[in-house]
Design a protein around this motif. Structure first.
Motif, short mmCIF file in Angstrom:
data_model
loop_
_atom_site.label_atom_id
_atom_site.label_comp_id
_atom_site.label_asym_id
_atom_site.label_seq_id
_atom_site.Cartn_x
_atom_site.Cartn_y
_atom_site.Cartn_z
N GLN A 298 15.17 -4.02 -16.87
CA GLN A 298 16.29 -3.18 -16.44
C GLN A 298 16.11 -1.70 -16.80
N THR A 299 15.06 -1.11 -16.24
CA THR A 299 14.86 0.33 -16.42
C THR A 299 15.39 1.11 -15.22
N GLY A 300 15.96 0.41 -14.24
CA GLY A 300 16.42 1.07 -13.02
C GLY A 300 17.88 1.46 -13.04
N GLY A 301 18.55 1.36 -14.19
CA GLY A 301 19.94 1.74 -14.27
C GLY A 301 20.86 0.75 -13.58
N VAL A 302 22.00 1.24 -13.11
CA VAL A 302 22.99 0.37 -12.47
C VAL A 302 22.43 -0.25 -11.19
N GLY A 303 21.68 0.54 -10.43
CA GLY A 303 21.09 0.01 -9.20
C GLY A 303 20.15 -1.15 -9.47
N GLY A 304 19.32 -1.02 -10.49
CA GLY A 304 18.40 -2.10 -10.85
C GLY A 304 19.14 -3.33 -11.33
N PHE A 306 22.17 -4.23 -10.44
CA PHE A 306 22.76 -4.85 -9.26
C PHE A 306 21.72 -5.68 -8.52
N GLU A 307 20.51 -5.14 -8.33
CA GLU A 307 19.46 -5.87 -7.62
C GLU A 307 19.11 -7.16 -8.34
N THR A 308 19.07 -7.13 -9.66
CA THR A 308 18.73 -8.33 -10.43
C THR A 308 19.77 -9.43 -10.23
N TYR A 309 21.04 -9.09 -10.40
CA TYR A 309 22.09 -10.10 -10.22
C TYR A 309 22.17 -10.57 -8.77
N SER A 310 21.91 -9.68 -7.85
CA SER A 310 21.91 -10.06 -6.44
C SER A 310 20.77 -11.03 -6.15
N LEU A 311 19.61 -10.78 -6.77
CA LEU A 311 18.49 -11.70 -6.62
C LEU A 311 18.81 -13.06 -7.21
N ILE A 312 19.49 -13.08 -8.35
CA ILE A 312 19.88 -14.35 -8.96
C ILE A 312 20.80 -15.13 -8.02
N ALA A 519 18.71 4.32 1.89
CA ALA A 519 19.68 3.24 1.70
C ALA A 519 19.73 2.82 0.23
N PRO A 520 20.93 2.61 -0.34
CA PRO A 520 21.04 2.14 -1.73
C PRO A 520 20.62 0.68 -1.86
N SER A 521 20.54 0.23 -3.12
CA SER A 521 20.01 -1.10 -3.40
C SER A 521 20.88 -2.22 -2.85
N VAL A 522 22.14 -1.97 -2.58
CA VAL A 522 23.02 -3.02 -2.07
C VAL A 522 22.53 -3.51 -0.72
N PHE A 523 21.80 -2.71 0.03
CA PHE A 523 21.30 -3.13 1.33
C PHE A 523 20.01 -3.93 1.21
N GLN A 525 19.13 -5.86 -1.43
CA GLN A 525 19.46 -7.13 -2.06
C GLN A 525 20.98 -7.32 -1.98
N PRO A 526 21.50 -7.84 -0.85
CA PRO A 526 22.95 -7.83 -0.65
C PRO A 526 23.69 -9.07 -1.13
N ALA A 527 23.00 -10.08 -1.65
CA ALA A 527 23.64 -11.38 -1.89
C ALA A 527 24.82 -11.30 -2.86
N LEU A 528 24.78 -10.39 -3.82
CA LEU A 528 25.87 -10.30 -4.79
C LEU A 528 27.19 -9.93 -4.11
N VAL A 529 27.12 -9.30 -2.97
CA VAL A 529 28.31 -8.97 -2.18
C VAL A 529 28.56 -10.00 -1.10
N THR A 530 27.52 -10.37 -0.37
CA THR A 530 27.70 -11.21 0.82
C THR A 530 28.09 -12.65 0.49
N VAL A 531 27.59 -13.21 -0.60
CA VAL A 531 27.92 -14.60 -0.94
C VAL A 531 29.40 -14.75 -1.30
N PRO A 532 29.96 -13.94 -2.23
CA PRO A 532 31.40 -14.06 -2.48
C PRO A 532 32.25 -13.78 -1.25
N VAL A 533 31.83 -12.82 -0.43
CA VAL A 533 32.58 -12.51 0.79
C VAL A 533 32.59 -13.71 1.73
N ALA A 534 31.46 -14.40 1.87
CA ALA A 534 31.38 -15.57 2.75
C ALA A 534 32.28 -16.69 2.24
#
Length: 597
Positions: A298-304, A306-312, A519-523, A525-534
């Motif tokens: 986690q050297t990428g800050g908040v964006g990194g 987010f990407e990690t949890y989205s990957l999980i 584009a920010p990291s949410v695009f 690795q979007p799963a952290l947003v798209t899965v709860p929304v679905a």
């Protein structure tokens, strides 16, 4: 030249064994259930090996080591997620899905919610996920053949497509089960044996193939290196350095000495970069620039973060939504066998992923030039001959190449079967002849896209497939199996919203990559947003349309959850495919003559 002969020989042997086992498995395949679910008679242990063989794709065999080489400790979430997804599948999906008696995912959706419209939407997403997953397999096959022999990259994808299509045409699921089970053990040997040998040499110290770890935390070239970029790449430089180059850098032509200060540079495709020994290694923009950061999470800050949890989210939940994996659980005799299969897969995958992780760590010392171009998927193929430029390295390199080829064949086979099964039953009339036409069509579309689309890291492309599966079929299966309130409009809305968000984010990411990477990291690795929304969309729309809840929901849920010995499990009578003789035999199995009054 000798290495090429070793590699070609073992690749040809893998291809020949694949043909042979496919022929043996297809000799008695002549009905639709044979082609789609192998008569539901595959034992748990063999099915677990087949699932593992199918699941361990290019992203596993080549991509995991490449990502560890490039991204360091953060990349370990890929093998962890790829494996842990089967724990969720074992707990929530495997046994009820088998007890549904379905043949495909769209068939399960219609059986549970009674909607032909839902079935069509499911068919669309099965094809999307299957093709999105299949394309990097064929592209990686081209990379492998090009790396070990110098032959054109398109040839590897074409060879894999031809072998897979011929095998699937012969017997569908029944033909490829034995092939995939064999190929798991072949891939395990092909990755484990070189890892044991190379790691032993690495630990033995200098003079046995080992190199000293770079001092000061900055990765440096140990010898003079020449690198030619395949695609345009943006690289980061951490300290001033001199090099020579031929091509274009930052849009300007260069031919000779170049001086780089710390910063970011854009190197055009087909540009040759020449580095001297001791020069710091430029790395692809966004990757760790020092060994210290490479080892630090986690050297990428908040964006990194987010990407990690989205990957999980994507990998843990996406596994239970992958059509080519789920279709294998339909081949088990009953729900208990399906759950036992998932348990076996857990330790088979856990064992395998130990080895590419180790190879990725070692590659950082021996193949730093791959960090310049970002083509780190080739690390596993190049490491043996780089560490041991002798006969031992040639043999180990050939073994790895054969294992990589087996990975492309086994995964591609499962993907083609799952997509062709859905196309034949939901778009075509559904007879054996239609399954074969669907197989040819699927192979042609996949290889065409593999030639047309630019190649990305295999694991990143596959991770997007996981995100799509996690945002569509995961909510459908979990809610469909465990919540009686789900309705078909809710399911359709969730599939469209979740899948649409993932596909839209992928389009934005591709456009961004060609227009300055804005584009920010949410695009990406979007799963952290798209899965709860679905999930939320399915629940909300289902509550608004509760009057459309299926009348037989209690009977269906009883069949999904009742223990197997109670006898509630029945094969679903799918009217869309099968000959009259097949339907008669299916009816006799459901209602034997001796049981009639």
């Amino acid at each position: 030249m000798i290495q090429n002969l070793w590699s070609l020989g073992l690749v040809v042997a893998v291809a020949a064994m694949t043909f042979l086992l496919g022929y043996v498995g297809s000799r008695r395949a002549n009905t639709t259930p044979d082609f789609l679910v192998a008569r539901r008679a595959i034992p748990a242990t063999r099915n677990a090996a087949a699932i593992s063989g199918e699941y361990l794709s290019a992203a596993s065999f080549l991509g995991v080591a490449g990502l560890v080489l490039k991204d360091g400790i953060d990349a370990l979430w890929y093998p962890i997620g790829f494996t842990a997804g089967y724990l969720a599948m074992m707990l929530f999906v495997a046994a009820p899905l088998r007890r549904s008696g379905a043949y495909t995912l769209p068939d399960f959706a219609e059986a549970r919610l009674g909607s032909a419209n839902l079935r069509k939407v499911c068919t669309f997403f099965v094809i999307c996920i299957g093709v999105l997953y299949l394309v990097p397999q064929l592209q990686s096959a081209g990379l492998t053949l090009n790396t070990i022999t110098g032959l054109p990259a398109w040839l590897g994808g074409a060879v894999v497509t031809a072998i897979v299509v011929v095998n699937v045409l012969g017997g569908g699921m029944r033909a490829i089960t034995l092939v995939q089970a064999f190929q798991y053990w072949g891939k395990l040997f092909a990755i484990a044996a070189p890892t044991f040998v190379l790691f032993t040499l690495f630990l033995a110290g200098p003079g046995n193939g080992a190199r000293e770890v770079d001092e000061g935390g900055v990765l440096r070239f140990h010898e003079r290196v020449e690198v030619t970029t395949v695609d345009e790449v943006r690289v980061q430089v951490v300290e001033p350095m001199e090099l020579s180059a031929t091509g274009r850098i930052n849009g300007a032509p260069v031919n000779g000495a170049v001086y780089w200060t710390a910063g970011t540079y854009t190197v055009d495709r087909n540009t040759e970069l020449r580095f001297v020994a001791g020069s710091p290694v430029p790395v692809v923009a966004g990757s760790p620039t020092s060994n210290e950061n490479w080892l630090k999470p986690q050297t990428g800050g908040v964006g990194g973060l987010f990407e990690t949890y989205s990957l999980i989210f994507a990998t843990f939940l996406g596994t239970m939504g992958l059509p080519h994996v789920l279709v294998r659980f339909y081949t088990n005799p009953d729900g208990k066998a399906a759950r036992r299969t998932a348990l076996h897969v857990l330790y088979l995958l856990g064992l395998f992923y130990l080895f590419p992780t180790v190879l990725g760590v070692i590659s950082r010392q021996y193949l730093p030039q791959l960090l310049v171009t970002g083509k780190t998927d080739a690390a596993v193929l190049l490491l043996p001959t780089t560490m041991q430029p002798n006969l031992l390295g040639q043999v180990l390199g050939a073994v790895v190449a054969a294992g990589a080829f087996a990975a492309f064949l086994s995964t591609s086979s499962g993907l083609v079967v799952s997509v062709a099964g859905v196309v034949s039953t939901d778009i075509l009339p559904g007879k054996v002849r239609d399954f074969r036409w669907a197989t040819v069509l699927t192979g042609a579309v996949a290889i065409g896209l593999a030639f047309l689309l630019p190649r990305a890291d295999a694991s990143l492309t596959v991770a997007m497939s996981f995100a799509l599966a996690a945002s569509t079929f995961c909510p459908l299966l979990v809610l469909g199996i465990w919540w009686r309130g789900l309705t078909w409009p809710g399911a359709v809305a969730g599939l469209v919203v979740g899948g649409g968000l993932v596909i839209g984010s992928q389009v934005v990411t591709v456009i961004s990559s060609y227009t300055g990477s804005w584009a920010p990291s949410v695009f990406s690795q979007p799963a952290l947003v798209t899965v709860p929304v679905a999930f939320l969309t399915m629940v909300m729309i289902s509550r608004l349309t509760r009057r459309l809840r299926p009348e037989d929901v209690s009977q269906v849920l009883l069949r999904l959850h009742a223990p197997d010995p109670l006898g509630f499990m029945r094969d679903r009578d799918v009217q869309r495919f099968g000959t009259a003789e097949e339907k008669r035999r299916l009816a006799e199995r459901r209602d034997p003559p001796h049981s009639r009054p």
